[in-house]
Design a protein around this motif. Sequence first.
Motif, PDB file in Angstrom:
ATOM      1  N   UNK A 126      56.698  68.730 -94.088  1.00 26.45           N
ATOM      2  CA  UNK A 126      58.128  68.941 -93.863  1.00 26.45           C
ATOM      3  C   UNK A 126      58.766  69.721 -95.000  1.00 26.45           C
ATOM      4  N   UNK A 127      58.447  69.315 -96.229  1.00 26.63           N
ATOM      5  CA  UNK A 127      59.045  69.967 -97.396  1.00 26.63           C
ATOM      6  C   UNK A 127      58.583  71.419 -97.513  1.00 26.63           C
ATOM      7  N   UNK A 128      57.335  71.664 -97.181  1.00 30.88           N
ATOM      8  CA  UNK A 128      56.828  73.043 -97.246  1.00 30.88           C
ATOM      9  C   UNK A 128      57.592  73.921 -96.250  1.00 30.88           C
ATOM     10  N   UNK A 129      57.779  73.420 -95.030  1.00 26.46           N
ATOM     11  CA  UNK A 129      58.507  74.206 -94.038  1.00 26.46           C
ATOM     12  C   UNK A 129      59.954  74.427 -94.451  1.00 26.46           C
ATOM     13  N   UNK A 130      60.598  73.349 -94.830  1.00 25.93           N
ATOM     14  CA  UNK A 130      62.026  73.433 -95.161  1.00 25.93           C
ATOM     15  C   UNK A 130      62.253  74.248 -96.450  1.00 25.93           C
ATOM     16  N   UNK A 131      61.568  73.876 -97.535  1.00 28.74           N
ATOM     17  CA  UNK A 131      61.847  74.497 -98.832  1.00 28.74           C
ATOM     18  C   UNK A 131      61.036  75.772 -99.077  1.00 28.74           C
ATOM     19  N   UNK A 132      59.722  75.684 -98.902  1.00 24.03           N
ATOM     20  CA  UNK A 132      58.877  76.843 -99.230  1.00 24.03           C
ATOM     21  C   UNK A 132      59.124  77.983 -98.238  1.00 24.03           C
ATOM     22  N   UNK A 133      59.134  77.666 -96.943  1.00 25.67           N
ATOM     23  CA  UNK A 133      59.422  78.722 -95.971  1.00 25.67           C
ATOM     24  C   UNK A 133      60.883  79.139 -96.058  1.00 25.67           C
ATOM     25  N   UNK A 134      61.758  78.189 -96.383  1.00 22.19           N
ATOM     26  CA  UNK A 134      63.171  78.528 -96.575  1.00 22.19           C
ATOM     27  C   UNK A 134      63.345  79.528 -97.711  1.00 22.19           C
ATOM     28  N   UNK A 135      62.673  79.272 -98.832  1.00 21.86           N
ATOM     29  CA  UNK A 135      62.749  80.201 -99.968  1.00 21.86           C
ATOM     30  C   UNK A 135      62.100  81.529 -99.597  1.00 21.86           C
ATOM     31  N   UNK A 136      61.004  81.459 -98.846  1.00 18.48           N
ATOM     32  CA  UNK A 136      60.318  82.696 -98.444  1.00 18.48           C
ATOM     33  C   UNK A 136      61.244  83.546 -97.576  1.00 18.48           C
ATOM     34  N   UNK A 137      61.950  82.913 -96.634  1.00 11.99           N
ATOM     35  CA  UNK A 137      62.855  83.676 -95.768  1.00 11.99           C
ATOM     36  C   UNK A 137      63.921  84.369 -96.612  1.00 11.99           C
ATOM     37  N   UNK A 138      64.439  83.617 -97.582  1.00  6.51           N
ATOM     38  CA  UNK A 138      65.495  84.195 -98.410  1.00  6.51           C
ATOM     39  C   UNK A 138      64.985  85.413 -99.182  1.00  6.51           C
ATOM     40  N   UNK A 139      63.750  85.328 -99.643  1.00  2.00           N
ATOM     41  CA  UNK A 139      63.111  86.461-100.330  1.00  2.00           C
ATOM     42  C   UNK A 139      62.867  87.616 -99.370  1.00  2.00           C
ATOM     43  N   UNK A 140      62.525  87.269 -98.126  1.00  2.44           N
ATOM     44  CA  UNK A 140      62.000  88.278 -97.211  1.00  2.44           C
ATOM     45  C   UNK A 140      63.065  89.015 -96.413  1.00  2.44           C
ATOM     46  N   UNK A 141      64.211  88.352 -96.183  1.00  2.83           N
ATOM     47  CA  UNK A 141      65.231  89.027 -95.382  1.00  2.83           C
ATOM     48  C   UNK A 141      65.672  90.352 -96.012  1.00  2.83           C
ATOM     49  N   UNK A 142      65.939  90.380 -97.336  1.00  5.11           N
ATOM     50  CA  UNK A 142      66.294  91.688 -97.905  1.00  5.11           C
ATOM     51  C   UNK A 142      65.161  92.712 -97.777  1.00  5.11           C
ATOM     52  N   UNK A 143      63.914  92.235 -97.737  1.00 10.10           N
ATOM     53  CA  UNK A 143      62.789  93.170 -97.658  1.00 10.10           C
ATOM     54  C   UNK A 143      62.727  93.897 -96.309  1.00 10.10           C
ATOM     55  N   UNK A 144      63.423  93.346 -95.295  1.00 10.47           N
ATOM     56  CA  UNK A 144      63.497  94.053 -94.010  1.00 10.47           C
ATOM     57  C   UNK A 144      64.185  95.408 -94.197  1.00 10.47           C
ATOM     58  N   UNK A 145      64.954  95.547 -95.294  1.00 11.44           N
ATOM     59  CA  UNK A 145      65.654  96.807 -95.561  1.00 11.44           C
ATOM     60  C   UNK A 145      64.977  97.612 -96.664  1.00 11.44           C
ATOM     61  N   UNK A 146      63.765  97.222 -97.053  1.00  9.25           N
ATOM     62  CA  UNK A 146      63.153  97.900 -98.193  1.00  9.25           C
ATOM     63  C   UNK A 146      62.794  99.345 -97.837  1.00  9.25           C
ATOM     64  N   UNK A 147      62.540 100.141 -98.843  1.00  5.34           N
ATOM     65  CA  UNK A 147      62.438 101.591 -98.632  1.00  5.34           C
ATOM     66  C   UNK A 147      61.153 102.026 -97.943  1.00  5.34           C
ATOM     67  N   UNK A 148      60.121 101.197 -97.941  1.00  5.33           N
ATOM     68  CA  UNK A 148      58.871 101.631 -97.330  1.00  5.33           C
ATOM     69  C   UNK A 148      58.804 101.177 -95.866  1.00  5.33           C
ATOM     70  N   UNK A 149      58.803 102.128 -94.954  1.00  4.83           N
ATOM     71  CA  UNK A 149      58.903 101.858 -93.519  1.00  4.83           C
ATOM     72  C   UNK A 149      57.953 100.787 -92.997  1.00  4.83           C
ATOM     73  N   UNK A 150      56.630 100.958 -93.182  1.00  2.00           N
ATOM     74  CA  UNK A 150      55.716  99.971 -92.605  1.00  2.00           C
ATOM     75  C   UNK A 150      55.938  98.550 -93.137  1.00  2.00           C
ATOM     76  N   UNK A 151      56.313  98.433 -94.411  1.00  2.00           N
ATOM     77  CA  UNK A 151      56.577  97.106 -94.997  1.00  2.00           C
ATOM     78  C   UNK A 151      57.836  96.522 -94.370  1.00  2.00           C
ATOM     79  N   UNK A 152      58.882  97.340 -94.278  1.00  2.00           N
ATOM     80  CA  UNK A 152      60.142  96.809 -93.756  1.00  2.00           C
ATOM     81  C   UNK A 152      59.971  96.390 -92.294  1.00  2.00           C
ATOM     82  N   UNK A 153      59.198  97.138 -91.525  1.00  2.00           N
ATOM     83  CA  UNK A 153      59.008  96.763 -90.116  1.00  2.00           C
ATOM     84  C   UNK A 153      58.179  95.481 -89.990  1.00  2.00           C
ATOM     85  N   UNK A 154      57.174  95.340 -90.861  1.00  2.28           N
ATOM     86  CA  UNK A 154      56.384  94.098 -90.847  1.00  2.28           C
ATOM     87  C   UNK A 154      57.287  92.918 -91.182  1.00  2.28           C
ATOM     88  N   UNK A 155      58.200  93.127 -92.145  1.00  2.00           N
ATOM     89  CA  UNK A 155      59.059  92.022 -92.570  1.00  2.00           C
ATOM     90  C   UNK A 155      60.019  91.587 -91.474  1.00  2.00           C
TER      91      UNK A 155
END
Lengths: 313, 89
Positions: A126-155
């Motif tokens: 439960x904690x991994x999903x809530x906290x670890x994946x929660x922190x990962x999402x927060x890290x990853x949402x801005x990466x959807x706008x990152x400058x490298x096309x294939x990375x941003x689309x994967x994100x």
Amino acid sequence: MASVTQSSLADAAFQARLDEGIKVEPRDPMPDAYRKTLIRQISQHAHSEIVGQLPEGNWINRAPTLQRKAILLAKVQDECGHGLYLYCAAETLGVGRAQLIDDLLTGKAKYSSIFNYPTLTWADIGAVGWLVDGAAIMNQIPLCRCSYGPYSRAMIRICKEESFHQRQGFDILVKLSQGTAEQKAMAQDALNRWWWPSLMMFGPPDVASAHSAQSMAWKIKLISNDGLRQKFIDQTVPQADYLGLRVPDEQLKWNEERGHYDIGPIPWEEFNQVIRGHGPCNRDRLETRRRAHEEGAWVRAALDAHAAKHAGE
Amino acid sequence: MLYEVFIRSQHGVAHKHVGSLHAPDAEIAMNNARDIFTRRNEGISIWVVPSEAITASAPGDKQPLFDPAQTKVYRHPGFFKVPPEVKNI
């Protein structure tokens, strides 16, 4: 000297394109350092998804109900898929997957330090999903706008799937925290152990972050470590309150003036120890990963043989 | 030879299939694709791929391929009811 001037002119032209918001695609010219930084970041990210399956895999056959088991299985499958999206994105930069995997297995490449912690109880899932994946999402949402096309689309794809992961984790903790005293204590214990490592997932404080400035100029990184960490804390503390769990930080306090929570000192010495390979599960994780790779050798050999046979047709 | 045409409509997004055309080689396919599919500024990048290079699933395989996903509703975040007072999750 002429070549130096030329390359700095090319770098300036590249930067100007980034500043205009133009995405970089695999065949576009790019500075060597940009390519290398991206390969490092994307492959570390891929390795983290792959190694991240291990703490959870540990609970697949011990999940408390058949449905929880099916859900956890689906989640672990997703992590594997995320690893593959990311390896593919890294490969568009001209590096081979075998090389990337070799770098992980020899310990040359890193993965997120969070996966070197054990999942001791069901509440940890439960904690991994809530906290670890929660922190990962927060890290990853801005990466959807990152400058490298294939990375941003994967994100973009990954972030859509992560939301399921975070919610299933929170759902586990809602159940436990509304359960018996023993179950609630189990949830509290999981929060106690995962809180600080989750905050460390955002990386060192901005003042100590070596690559931040360049990565931000390149738009590979869009928000600072401390900025993301604060956002995570501000969103997560009220969620812990809802669960009736106590965040393990005596100094945690709402700061009216700043409009944010203040926290106590983050145990960075522990973070450095884990990064250096001395976390609770570092050796175990890599050994498991190596063994899985070795035991899968026959599958790779069979696929190669099959491909060779059909190429001759 | 038949080519499939993919167009990236703006920076960063993925190429999307827009149609097919006949051309003797890739270069002419590219020119034809520009003439036929981007008359209204639809794109910033074109891919042409020989149709025979594409391996596609058969429509008849729809059930075995995609039906298994339907029983796994929990893969969608909406499956988990988040209490109304909990925000940002």
